[in-house]
Every structure is written in structure tokens, then in C-alpha cells.
Design a protein around this motif. Sequence first.
Motif, PDB file in Angstrom:
ATOM      1  N   GLN A 111       0.813  -1.209   0.000  1.00 37.36           N
ATOM      2  CA  GLN A 111       0.000   0.000   0.000  1.00 37.36           C
ATOM      3  C   GLN A 111       0.853   1.269   0.000  1.00 37.36           C
ATOM      4  O   GLN A 111       0.522   2.258   0.634  1.00 37.36           O
ATOM      5  N   GLN A 112       1.985   1.237  -0.672  1.00 31.52           N
ATOM      6  CA  GLN A 112       2.851   2.412  -0.754  1.00 31.52           C
ATOM      7  C   GLN A 112       2.631   3.134  -2.072  1.00 31.52           C
ATOM      8  O   GLN A 112       2.828   2.567  -3.144  1.00 31.52           O
ATOM      9  N   LEU A 113       2.191   4.365  -2.004  1.00 31.59           N
ATOM     10  CA  LEU A 113       2.012   5.188  -3.182  1.00 31.59           C
ATOM     11  C   LEU A 113       2.893   6.420  -3.044  1.00 31.59           C
ATOM     12  O   LEU A 113       3.078   6.940  -1.949  1.00 31.59           O
ATOM     13  N   THR A 114       3.429   6.881  -4.146  1.00 27.99           N
ATOM     14  CA  THR A 114       4.311   8.039  -4.116  1.00 27.99           C
ATOM     15  C   THR A 114       3.693   9.197  -4.886  1.00 27.99           C
ATOM     16  O   THR A 114       2.774   9.020  -5.688  1.00 27.99           O
ATOM     17  N   TYR A 115       4.229  10.400  -4.649  1.00 31.29           N
ATOM     18  CA  TYR A 115       3.787  11.571  -5.406  1.00 31.29           C
ATOM     19  C   TYR A 115       3.998  11.358  -6.897  1.00 31.29           C
ATOM     20  O   TYR A 115       3.175  11.761  -7.712  1.00 31.29           O
ATOM     21  N   GLU A 116       5.122  10.757  -7.247  1.00 31.40           N
ATOM     22  CA  GLU A 116       5.424  10.517  -8.657  1.00 31.40           C
ATOM     23  C   GLU A 116       4.353   9.651  -9.300  1.00 31.40           C
ATOM     24  O   GLU A 116       3.941   9.894 -10.448  1.00 31.40           O
ATOM     25  N   MET A 117       3.887   8.649  -8.578  1.00 28.03           N
ATOM     26  CA  MET A 117       2.864   7.752  -9.127  1.00 28.03           C
ATOM     27  C   MET A 117       1.499   8.419  -9.210  1.00 28.03           C
ATOM     28  O   MET A 117       0.854   8.420 -10.257  1.00 28.03           O
ATOM     29  N   VAL A 118       1.049   8.980  -8.102  1.00 30.56           N
ATOM     30  CA  VAL A 118      -0.330   9.467  -8.025  1.00 30.56           C
ATOM     31  C   VAL A 118      -0.494  10.847  -8.649  1.00 30.56           C
ATOM     32  O   VAL A 118      -1.397  11.077  -9.456  1.00 30.56           O
ATOM     33  N   ASN A 119       0.365  11.788  -8.282  1.00 30.41           N
ATOM     34  CA  ASN A 119       0.212  13.158  -8.773  1.00 30.41           C
ATOM     35  C   ASN A 119       0.602  13.311 -10.238  1.00 30.41           C
ATOM     36  O   ASN A 119       0.016  14.112 -10.961  1.00 30.41           O
ATOM     37  N   ARG A 120       1.630  12.576 -10.672  1.00 28.79           N
ATOM     38  CA  ARG A 120       2.168  12.758 -12.018  1.00 28.79           C
ATOM     39  C   ARG A 120       1.810  11.631 -12.976  1.00 28.79           C
ATOM     40  O   ARG A 120       1.091  11.834 -13.956  1.00 28.79           O
ATOM     41  N   ASP A 121       2.298  10.420 -12.695  1.00 22.44           N
ATOM     42  CA  ASP A 121       2.191   9.335 -13.673  1.00 22.44           C
ATOM     43  C   ASP A 121       0.747   8.927 -13.959  1.00 22.44           C
ATOM     44  O   ASP A 121       0.387   8.683 -15.112  1.00 22.44           O
ATOM     45  N   SER A 122      -0.082   8.849 -12.918  1.00 24.33           N
ATOM     46  CA  SER A 122      -1.467   8.437 -13.156  1.00 24.33           C
ATOM     47  C   SER A 122      -2.199   9.478 -13.998  1.00 24.33           C
ATOM     48  O   SER A 122      -3.042   9.147 -14.836  1.00 24.33           O
ATOM     49  N   ALA A 123      -1.886  10.769 -13.790  1.00 23.63           N
ATOM     50  CA  ALA A 123      -2.535  11.826 -14.565  1.00 23.63           C
ATOM     51  C   ALA A 123      -2.109  11.780 -16.026  1.00 23.63           C
ATOM     52  O   ALA A 123      -2.936  11.933 -16.935  1.00 23.63           O
ATOM     53  N   ILE A 124      -0.820  11.573 -16.268  1.00 21.76           N
ATOM     54  CA  ILE A 124      -0.322  11.491 -17.646  1.00 21.76           C
ATOM     55  C   ILE A 124      -0.915  10.274 -18.350  1.00 21.76           C
ATOM     56  O   ILE A 124      -1.318  10.340 -19.517  1.00 21.76           O
ATOM     57  N   LEU A 125      -0.985   9.173 -17.633  1.00 23.97           N
ATOM     58  CA  LEU A 125      -1.544   7.948 -18.206  1.00 23.97           C
ATOM     59  C   LEU A 125      -3.010   8.144 -18.573  1.00 23.97           C
ATOM     60  O   LEU A 125      -3.454   7.764 -19.665  1.00 23.97           O
ATOM     61  N   LEU A 126      -3.775   8.774 -17.689  1.00 26.03           N
ATOM     62  CA  LEU A 126      -5.191   9.021 -17.959  1.00 26.03           C
ATOM     63  C   LEU A 126      -5.356  10.003 -19.121  1.00 26.03           C
ATOM     64  O   LEU A 126      -6.232   9.827 -19.974  1.00 26.03           O
ATOM     65  N   ALA A 127      -4.519  11.031 -19.167  1.00 25.32           N
ATOM     66  CA  ALA A 127      -4.590  11.996 -20.265  1.00 25.32           C
ATOM     67  C   ALA A 127      -4.289  11.316 -21.598  1.00 25.32           C
ATOM     68  O   ALA A 127      -4.926  11.597 -22.621  1.00 25.32           O
ATOM     69  N   LYS A 128      -3.313  10.433 -21.585  1.00 28.03           N
ATOM     70  CA  LYS A 128      -2.939   9.695 -22.794  1.00 28.03           C
ATOM     71  C   LYS A 128      -4.129   8.898 -23.324  1.00 28.03           C
ATOM     72  O   LYS A 128      -4.458   8.953 -24.522  1.00 28.03           O
ATOM     73  N   GLU A 129      -4.811   8.180 -22.448  1.00 21.01           N
ATOM     74  CA  GLU A 129      -5.949   7.365 -22.872  1.00 21.01           C
ATOM     75  C   GLU A 129      -7.151   8.234 -23.230  1.00 21.01           C
ATOM     76  O   GLU A 129      -7.926   7.886 -24.124  1.00 21.01           O
ATOM     77  N   SER A 130      -7.302   9.372 -22.562  1.00 21.50           N
ATOM     78  CA  SER A 130      -8.405  10.286 -22.871  1.00 21.50           C
ATOM     79  C   SER A 130      -8.232  10.876 -24.255  1.00 21.50           C
ATOM     80  O   SER A 130      -9.198  11.013 -25.018  1.00 21.50           O
ATOM     81  N   ALA A 131      -6.989  11.246 -24.596  1.00 21.09           N
ATOM     82  CA  ALA A 131      -6.715  11.785 -25.932  1.00 21.09           C
ATOM     83  C   ALA A 131      -7.000  10.735 -27.000  1.00 21.09           C
ATOM     84  O   ALA A 131      -7.579  11.030 -28.049  1.00 21.09           O
ATOM     85  N   ARG A 132      -6.592   9.508 -26.730  1.00 20.87           N
ATOM     86  CA  ARG A 132      -6.853   8.413 -27.677  1.00 20.87           C
ATOM     87  C   ARG A 132      -8.349   8.195 -27.862  1.00 20.87           C
ATOM     88  O   ARG A 132      -8.802   7.839 -28.957  1.00 20.87           O
ATOM     89  N   ALA A 133      -9.124   8.392 -26.795  1.00 26.56           N
ATOM     90  CA  ALA A 133     -10.566   8.170 -26.858  1.00 26.56           C
ATOM     91  C   ALA A 133     -11.300   9.333 -27.511  1.00 26.56           C
ATOM     92  O   ALA A 133     -12.508   9.243 -27.756  1.00 26.56           O
ATOM     93  N   GLY A 134     -10.583  10.433 -27.766  1.00 21.86           N
ATOM     94  CA  GLY A 134     -11.202  11.563 -28.451  1.00 21.86           C
ATOM     95  C   GLY A 134     -11.875  12.577 -27.553  1.00 21.86           C
ATOM     96  O   GLY A 134     -12.715  13.359 -28.023  1.00 21.86           O
ATOM     97  N   ALA A 135     -11.522  12.605 -26.273  1.00 21.00           N
ATOM     98  CA  ALA A 135     -12.110  13.602 -25.367  1.00 21.00           C
ATOM     99  C   ALA A 135     -11.721  15.002 -25.826  1.00 21.00           C
ATOM    100  O   ALA A 135     -10.588  15.240 -26.260  1.00 21.00           O
ATOM    101  N   SER A 136     -12.652  15.937 -25.732  1.00 17.72           N
ATOM    102  CA  SER A 136     -12.357  17.302 -26.185  1.00 17.72           C
ATOM    103  C   SER A 136     -11.601  18.103 -25.135  1.00 17.72           C
ATOM    104  O   SER A 136     -10.859  19.033 -25.480  1.00 17.72           O
ATOM    105  N   ALA A 137     -11.778  17.747 -23.850  1.00 24.44           N
ATOM    106  CA  ALA A 137     -11.091  18.483 -22.795  1.00 24.44           C
ATOM    107  C   ALA A 137     -10.728  17.553 -21.650  1.00 24.44           C
ATOM    108  O   ALA A 137     -11.455  16.603 -21.332  1.00 24.44           O
ATOM    109  N   PHE A 138      -9.586  17.870 -21.017  1.00 23.28           N
ATOM    110  CA  PHE A 138      -9.082  17.079 -19.900  1.00 23.28           C
ATOM    111  C   PHE A 138      -8.833  18.019 -18.722  1.00 23.28           C
ATOM    112  O   PHE A 138      -8.148  19.038 -18.863  1.00 23.28           O
ATOM    113  N   GLY A 139      -9.401  17.693 -17.576  1.00 26.75           N
ATOM    114  CA  GLY A 139      -9.215  18.503 -16.388  1.00 26.75           C
ATOM    115  C   GLY A 139      -8.321  17.802 -15.383  1.00 26.75           C
ATOM    116  O   GLY A 139      -8.518  16.613 -15.104  1.00 26.75           O
ATOM    117  N   TYR A 140      -7.339  18.525 -14.867  1.00 30.13           N
ATOM    118  CA  TYR A 140      -6.415  17.964 -13.879  1.00 30.13           C
ATOM    119  C   TYR A 140      -6.458  18.832 -12.619  1.00 30.13           C
ATOM    120  O   TYR A 140      -6.176  20.028 -12.677  1.00 30.13           O
TER     121      TYR A 140
END
Length: 293
Positions: A140-169
Motif C-alpha cells: 500500500q505504498q504510493l508516491t507523489y510521482e505515481m499518483v500526482n504525475r504518472d497516473s494523470a499522464i496515463l489518464l490523459a494519454k488514454e483520454s486523448a486516444r478516446a477523443g475527449a475534447s477536454a481534460f481537467g487535472y
Amino acid sequence: MSSAAKAKRIVVCGGNGFLGSRICKAAVSRGWDVTSISRSGEPHWASVTSSPTAPAWSHKVTWSRADIFRPAQYVPLLAGADYVVHSMGILLEADYKGVLSGRESPLAGLRKAFASQPARTNPNPLAQGAVIEPPAQSQQQLTYEMVNRDSAILLAKESARAGASAFGYVSAVGGTAVLPARYITTKREAEEVIAREFRGMRSVFYRAPFMYDSSRALTMPMAALTGASHIANGLTMGVIGRIMGTAAVAKPLKADLVAEAVVEALEDGNVSGPVEPAQLEELASKSWRKSMA
């Protein structure tokens, strides 16, 4: 809304959290089709509202379970989404089960949070086929790099692929001597990468200050203290801010206000990039004026 108009569709990652649930509520009030993604599904209502009972609006939300680090679990949910929001984060890093069982002291979690280097490294989430592995359930160890940065980039990547018009972070106002430096730097790294790599998708970065609500009693005195610091900083011509940092004296905002600003900014095609606290207030005010019209 006319019968011919199609409702906007929004997916909120972290929609069962303190702010995320309020973003879902604000989107429901506009008649949008709302899906929440989280590892646990529907919120534990007593932890995000003043009542343990699910509110009426929540029955209009699709509460889905998925792991943010495993895109295969949630990519189908992004299909047809107009907007996607990342509303996740951790304030301090710690091995929570270790603390509870006595294997690790709370001070160890603080040391990890204030360390100059991350506790672990992960592959570039933009790399082809990259898999950012979540920590083992036993750790159950999560880091800032994982949660604040990497998960957001990963979600943005998949959102762009899915054709979302806007992404909120949901980011954070910067500059404080109280929070670990990596808490803010990882937020800014996520903003920079998302803005640079996904230019075809409008991105909005909500730099929220401290948020409060009466349903979370602890936030009320903290908001009062932060509010007093905000006023004192103005009276001293910014001296306190220069000593304590911007975030320490930023005007605290009610969580519902920030949530209204989030949905308003997504719908307003002229809003993109960083949104500071003053603009959050303006957006929320615009939203409420529209609802009164």
C-alpha cells in the motif's frame, strides 16, 4: 436542454473522493451523463458528506471500479466522453498498513514525503506499451510521482486516444513551506507533460488552494487559519506570503465552489492551461449566475 440536444458526457477519475464527488454532483446538476472511476466504486458517504446516506443526485452517476494504473480496466468507460477529469492525489506518502500494524512509524511516512528523491521509480507513462505497476496490496505504498504525475499522464494519454475534447487535472496552488517540495513539483511535471504531449485535447489545470466543507469538521478550523493568514498577508503587503509561501496564504475555497469551477471551465472552450484560485472563484460565480438565469 432541447430533446434533440445530446447531454455532455464526463468521466471523473477519483469521483468518489472529497472533491471528485462534488464534481460529479455539479455535472449531474447540468444534466450531464456522469461516470466515476475509482478502485472502490461508490463513495463511503459519511466520509465525503455530512450524511451516511447516498444523496438523491448520486443515483444519476455510474459508479465504476477500475485501477488507474491498469488502462484496460477503464478505457471502455472513456468511449464517447466529452470531458475527463483527474481528481486524485495524496498529501503525505506512507506505508499505511505498516503504520497501522506498527511495522512503520508515522514519522517514517513524513521522512519519505520530504525526501528529495522519490521512494521508487516508474517507466515513462508515454512510452509505447508502458505499464506503471501499482504497489503490492500488502504494501500500500504510493508516491507523489505515481499518483500526482504518472497516473494523470496515463489518464490523459488514454483520454486523448478516446477523443475527449477536454481534460481537467486537479492540481494545486504552488509555493509553501509546509508541504513537501515534491508534492508541488510532481503536479507541475504532470501539467507540463500533458500540455506538451496532447495538444489536440484542451487541458485545464485547476490550481486549487486549501478546500473546506462543514461535512469535514477538521477542515473548518484549518480554513479559518488559512483565511486569517490570507487577510494578514494582504495587510502586510505580502510579507507573510514571502515567508510562508503562496499556498499558505492563498484564500481557502469551499469544495463545492471548486467543483462548480471545474465543470464550468470544461464547458467553456476559452479556458485552458493553469487556473489559479481567483479564476476558480470567477468561474464558479459564472456557473451560479447561469443557473439563476
